[in-house]
Design a protein around this motif. Structure first.
Motif, PDB file in Angstrom:
ATOM      1  N   GLU A 136       7.808  63.590  -9.081  1.00 27.36           N
ATOM      2  CA  GLU A 136       8.401  62.574  -8.204  1.00 27.36           C
ATOM      3  C   GLU A 136       7.572  61.295  -8.279  1.00 27.36           C
ATOM      4  O   GLU A 136       6.331  61.358  -8.338  1.00 27.36           O
ATOM      5  CB  GLU A 136       8.415  63.107  -6.761  1.00 27.36           C
ATOM      6  CG  GLU A 136       9.151  62.182  -5.808  1.00 27.36           C
ATOM      7  CD  GLU A 136       9.125  62.699  -4.369  1.00 27.36           C
ATOM      8  OE1 GLU A 136       9.348  63.908  -4.150  1.00 27.36           O
ATOM      9  OE2 GLU A 136       8.840  61.887  -3.482  1.00 27.36           O
ATOM     10  N   ILE A 137       8.253  60.168  -8.260  1.00 25.05           N
ATOM     11  CA  ILE A 137       7.534  58.894  -8.259  1.00 25.05           C
ATOM     12  C   ILE A 137       7.024  58.646  -6.844  1.00 25.05           C
ATOM     13  O   ILE A 137       7.804  58.577  -5.889  1.00 25.05           O
ATOM     14  CB  ILE A 137       8.444  57.739  -8.730  1.00 25.05           C
ATOM     15  CG1 ILE A 137       8.917  58.011 -10.163  1.00 25.05           C
ATOM     16  CG2 ILE A 137       7.703  56.407  -8.646  1.00 25.05           C
ATOM     17  CD1 ILE A 137       9.871  56.961 -10.720  1.00 25.05           C
ATOM     18  N   ARG A 138       5.705  58.531  -6.705  1.00 30.99           N
ATOM     19  CA  ARG A 138       5.084  58.430  -5.381  1.00 30.99           C
ATOM     20  C   ARG A 138       4.494  57.041  -5.113  1.00 30.99           C
ATOM     21  O   ARG A 138       4.177  56.717  -3.969  1.00 30.99           O
ATOM     22  CB  ARG A 138       3.974  59.483  -5.232  1.00 30.99           C
ATOM     23  CG  ARG A 138       4.445  60.911  -5.416  1.00 30.99           C
ATOM     24  CD  ARG A 138       5.361  61.374  -4.305  1.00 30.99           C
ATOM     25  NE  ARG A 138       4.715  61.258  -3.004  1.00 30.99           N
ATOM     26  CZ  ARG A 138       5.324  61.421  -1.840  1.00 30.99           C
ATOM     27  NH1 ARG A 138       6.623  61.689  -1.820  1.00 30.99           N
ATOM     28  NH2 ARG A 138       4.674  61.318  -0.722  1.00 30.99           N
ATOM     29  N   LEU A 163      10.656  54.606  -5.019  1.00 37.85           N
ATOM     30  CA  LEU A 163       9.857  55.738  -4.554  1.00 37.85           C
ATOM     31  C   LEU A 163      10.786  56.895  -4.227  1.00 37.85           C
ATOM     32  O   LEU A 163      11.867  56.691  -3.668  1.00 37.85           O
ATOM     33  CB  LEU A 163       9.069  55.364  -3.294  1.00 37.85           C
ATOM     34  CG  LEU A 163       8.006  54.283  -3.460  1.00 37.85           C
ATOM     35  CD1 LEU A 163       7.218  54.121  -2.167  1.00 37.85           C
ATOM     36  CD2 LEU A 163       7.070  54.596  -4.611  1.00 37.85           C
ATOM     37  N   GLY A 164      10.371  58.100  -4.605  1.00 40.95           N
ATOM     38  CA  GLY A 164      11.206  59.265  -4.314  1.00 40.95           C
ATOM     39  C   GLY A 164      12.132  59.646  -5.459  1.00 40.95           C
ATOM     40  O   GLY A 164      12.689  60.745  -5.476  1.00 40.95           O
ATOM     41  N   ASP A 165      12.330  58.720  -6.410  1.00 45.59           N
ATOM     42  CA  ASP A 165      13.114  59.095  -7.593  1.00 45.59           C
ATOM     43  C   ASP A 165      12.303  60.082  -8.426  1.00 45.59           C
ATOM     44  O   ASP A 165      11.072  60.145  -8.311  1.00 45.59           O
ATOM     45  CB  ASP A 165      13.431  57.853  -8.447  1.00 45.59           C
ATOM     46  CG  ASP A 165      14.488  56.972  -7.796  1.00 45.59           C
ATOM     47  OD1 ASP A 165      15.124  57.430  -6.817  1.00 45.59           O
ATOM     48  OD2 ASP A 165      14.657  55.820  -8.243  1.00 45.59           O
ATOM     49  N   TRP A 166      13.013  60.816  -9.272  1.00 47.40           N
ATOM     50  CA  TRP A 166      12.301  61.789 -10.100  1.00 47.40           C
ATOM     51  C   TRP A 166      12.084  61.247 -11.504  1.00 47.40           C
ATOM     52  O   TRP A 166      12.959  60.582 -12.072  1.00 47.40           O
ATOM     53  CB  TRP A 166      13.106  63.092 -10.175  1.00 47.40           C
ATOM     54  CG  TRP A 166      13.185  63.765  -8.850  1.00 47.40           C
ATOM     55  CD1 TRP A 166      12.175  64.434  -8.214  1.00 47.40           C
ATOM     56  CD2 TRP A 166      14.313  63.814  -7.971  1.00 47.40           C
ATOM     57  NE1 TRP A 166      12.610  64.897  -6.989  1.00 47.40           N
ATOM     58  CE2 TRP A 166      13.918  64.535  -6.823  1.00 47.40           C
ATOM     59  CE3 TRP A 166      15.613  63.326  -8.032  1.00 47.40           C
ATOM     60  CZ2 TRP A 166      14.783  64.776  -5.759  1.00 47.40           C
ATOM     61  CZ3 TRP A 166      16.475  63.565  -6.983  1.00 47.40           C
ATOM     62  CH2 TRP A 166      16.055  64.277  -5.858  1.00 47.40           C
ATOM     63  N   LEU A 167      10.917  61.581 -12.032  1.00 49.17           N
ATOM     64  CA  LEU A 167      10.614  61.290 -13.431  1.00 49.17           C
ATOM     65  C   LEU A 167      10.587  62.637 -14.139  1.00 49.17           C
ATOM     66  O   LEU A 167       9.907  63.567 -13.691  1.00 49.17           O
ATOM     67  CB  LEU A 167       9.252  60.605 -13.558  1.00 49.17           C
ATOM     68  CG  LEU A 167       8.866  60.393 -15.020  1.00 49.17           C
ATOM     69  CD1 LEU A 167       9.148  58.959 -15.436  1.00 49.17           C
ATOM     70  CD2 LEU A 167       7.432  60.751 -15.292  1.00 49.17           C
ATOM     71  N   ILE A 168      11.354  62.726 -15.199  1.00 47.19           N
ATOM     72  CA  ILE A 168      11.438  64.002 -15.916  1.00 47.19           C
ATOM     73  C   ILE A 168      10.801  63.819 -17.288  1.00 47.19           C
ATOM     74  O   ILE A 168      11.209  62.948 -18.061  1.00 47.19           O
ATOM     75  CB  ILE A 168      12.908  64.454 -16.033  1.00 47.19           C
ATOM     76  CG1 ILE A 168      13.472  64.572 -14.599  1.00 47.19           C
ATOM     77  CG2 ILE A 168      13.016  65.784 -16.767  1.00 47.19           C
ATOM     78  CD1 ILE A 168      14.948  64.422 -14.512  1.00 47.19           C
ATOM     79  N   ILE A 169       9.777  64.611 -17.528  1.00 45.66           N
ATOM     80  CA  ILE A 169       9.100  64.552 -18.831  1.00 45.66           C
ATOM     81  C   ILE A 169       9.709  65.652 -19.679  1.00 45.66           C
ATOM     82  O   ILE A 169       9.708  66.824 -19.285  1.00 45.66           O
ATOM     83  CB  ILE A 169       7.575  64.711 -18.678  1.00 45.66           C
ATOM     84  CG1 ILE A 169       7.046  63.664 -17.694  1.00 45.66           C
ATOM     85  CG2 ILE A 169       6.887  64.595 -20.028  1.00 45.66           C
ATOM     86  CD1 ILE A 169       5.542  63.640 -17.534  1.00 45.66           C
TER      87      ILE A 169
END
Ligand code: LLP
Length: 422
Positions: free
Chosen positions: A285-287, A366-372
């Motif tokens: 999660e982008i914090r 903020l709160g969006d997800w980052l997917i690796i």
């Protein structure tokens, strides 16, 4: 071969399950694996007589179970990996051997297990031959040969040539055969693995080296292993290796040896990355989003404790954003992606040597997800507790159902073996 790389750098689902649904049930960061992709990759290699999974790439017992159920056998490089293979239902006995122990040394525990279970060993040093032969003469063994050259995606994953510690040096093969004979060990197979994440050009050179070494061993040879090393395309412009062409090279060599020796030669391949890399996603999660001079940073809650490949090798992983709220913005932004660790190298966008770079990613909040992405191989297995971060949970998606195949480590599990002396 199906390719699941995203061109928009946006993603809302993983294997049909909304990322929001996964995150509602599991705190980030966590790994997710798509079983169908692992199965597809095993099937890709079915022309080889044996697909032996190099479990070091992702050794969760649920992943090993998938491999076993779909016909792959397994490689183990440590006592722990032998026990994992057993826990996933692989048995010691069989022809070809379901579990092979491949290493350059025996530690005490591995040697004890190998002897106790009568496991087949692929020896990477003459000392191993002596140590095994002294305890249990009369066995069959395989030799791992270093053909004198190697190649990997990084110098750290090159396992051939004189700077590598791996295997028996090709010109020492004859001497090793003498040591084997001294202990009544029968060399029934040869194995070469020149590096991880290599390319078709280098992999092809191994075929010739194998045929040369086979001449030294002669007609007691029953198996040749091409090792692992098959790359996968991490970058958009990279392509898949021509598997049919690669198989044909090995198959032709195998037939020449069969003709020469007048017997069947089994052809093995030992992939790690190829089977699991694309099946795995690390969801964070982008914090924090901040600007440092000219650079914008997305700081997420996964770090190199979860995925070490960027800091270790400057590895590139595709990344996508999943917006938590509302319509996704199409605007892109050049960003540096970093983790939470108290160390400046905790950056997912870096090149070998530690040089920080930027990546065009969708604008995020903020709160969006980052997917690796493409994180299934050498991801969770190389995780650590640095900064007292727990090992991340691992989830498996099978037939549209989400299974927790490793729960996130608890504080008690992390510190349970520690003691303050009286
Ligand atoms: N067989 C042997 C004897 C190996 O040493 C390896 C990998 C394999 C097979 C599987 O190689 P693969 O098909 O996965 O390329 N941590 C590094 C990779 C280290 C590979 C070690 N040996 C990375 O993250 O790229």
């Amino acid at each position: 071969m199906s390719d699941n790389r995203s061109t928009t750098r946006l993603r809302t689902q993983i294997a049909g399950i909304p990322v929001a649904q996964l995150s509602a049930a599991h705190p980030t960061p966590f790994y997710v694996y798509d079983q169908a992709k692992i199965v597809e990759r095993i099937e890709d290699l079915k022309a080889f007589d044996v697909v032996r999974y190099a479990q070091k790439a992702c050794s969760n017992i649920a992943v090993l179970d998938i491999c076993r159920r779909h016909g792959a056998l397994v490689d183990a490089v440590s006592a722990g990996e032998i026990l994992r293979a057993e826990a996933a239902g692989f048995v010691a006995d069989g022809d070809p051997p379901p579990i092979v122990y491949t290493a350059d040394i025996f530690d005490q525990q591995a040697l004890e297990l190998v002897l106790d279970r009568n496991l087949h060993v692929n020896c990477g040093s003459t000392d191993m031959l002596e140590q095994l032969g002294k305890k249990d003469p009369g066995r069959s063994v395989t030799l791992r040969i270093n053909p004198g050259f190697g190649h990997g995606h990084s110098q750290k994953t090159n396992t051939g040539g004189s700077q590598s510690k791996h295997g028996i040096w090709h010109t020492e093969l004859e001497k090793s055969l003498q040591v084997a004979e001294q202990y009544d060990l029968k060399v029934v197979g040869l194995h070469m693995h020149i590096g991880s994440g290599t390319d078709l050009e280098h992999l092809s050179q191994v075929v010739t080296a194998m045929e040369q070494s086979a001449q030294v061993v002669g007609d007691q040879l029953g198996t040749i292993s091409a090792g692992g090393g098959l790359p996968i395309p991490y970058q958009a412009e990279e392509e898949y290796v021509d598997l049919a062409a690669y198989f044909d090279l090995w198959d032709a060599a195998r037939h020449r040896l069969e003709k020469q020796f007048g017997r069947k030669i089994h052809l093995e391949i030992e992939p790690g990355r190829y089977l699991v890399a694309e099946a795995g996603f690390l969801v964070a999660e982008i914090r924090a989003i901040k600007r440092m001079g000219d650079n914008w940073f997305y700081l997420v809650d996964a770090g190199f404790n979860d995925l070490a490949r960027p800091i270790l090798y400057g590895s590139y992983h595709p990344m996508t954003i999943c917006h938590r709220n509302g319509a996704p913005s199409a605007a892109m932004r050049e960003v540096v992606v970093g983790g939470p660790l108290c160390e400046s190298g905790d950056i997912f966008t870096q090149e070998e040597g530690g040089f920080v770079c930027t990546r065009p990613l969708p604008e995020a909040e903020l709160g969006d997800w980052l997917i690796i992405e493409c994180a299934g191989a050498y991801g969770a297995v190389m995780g650590s507790n640095y900064n007292s971060k727990p090992l991340a949970a691992e989830l498996l998606i099978r037939d549209g159902q989400v299974h927790t195949i490793r729960a996130r480590q608890t504080f008690e599990q992390m510190t349970g073996a520690e003691r303050i002396p009286d």
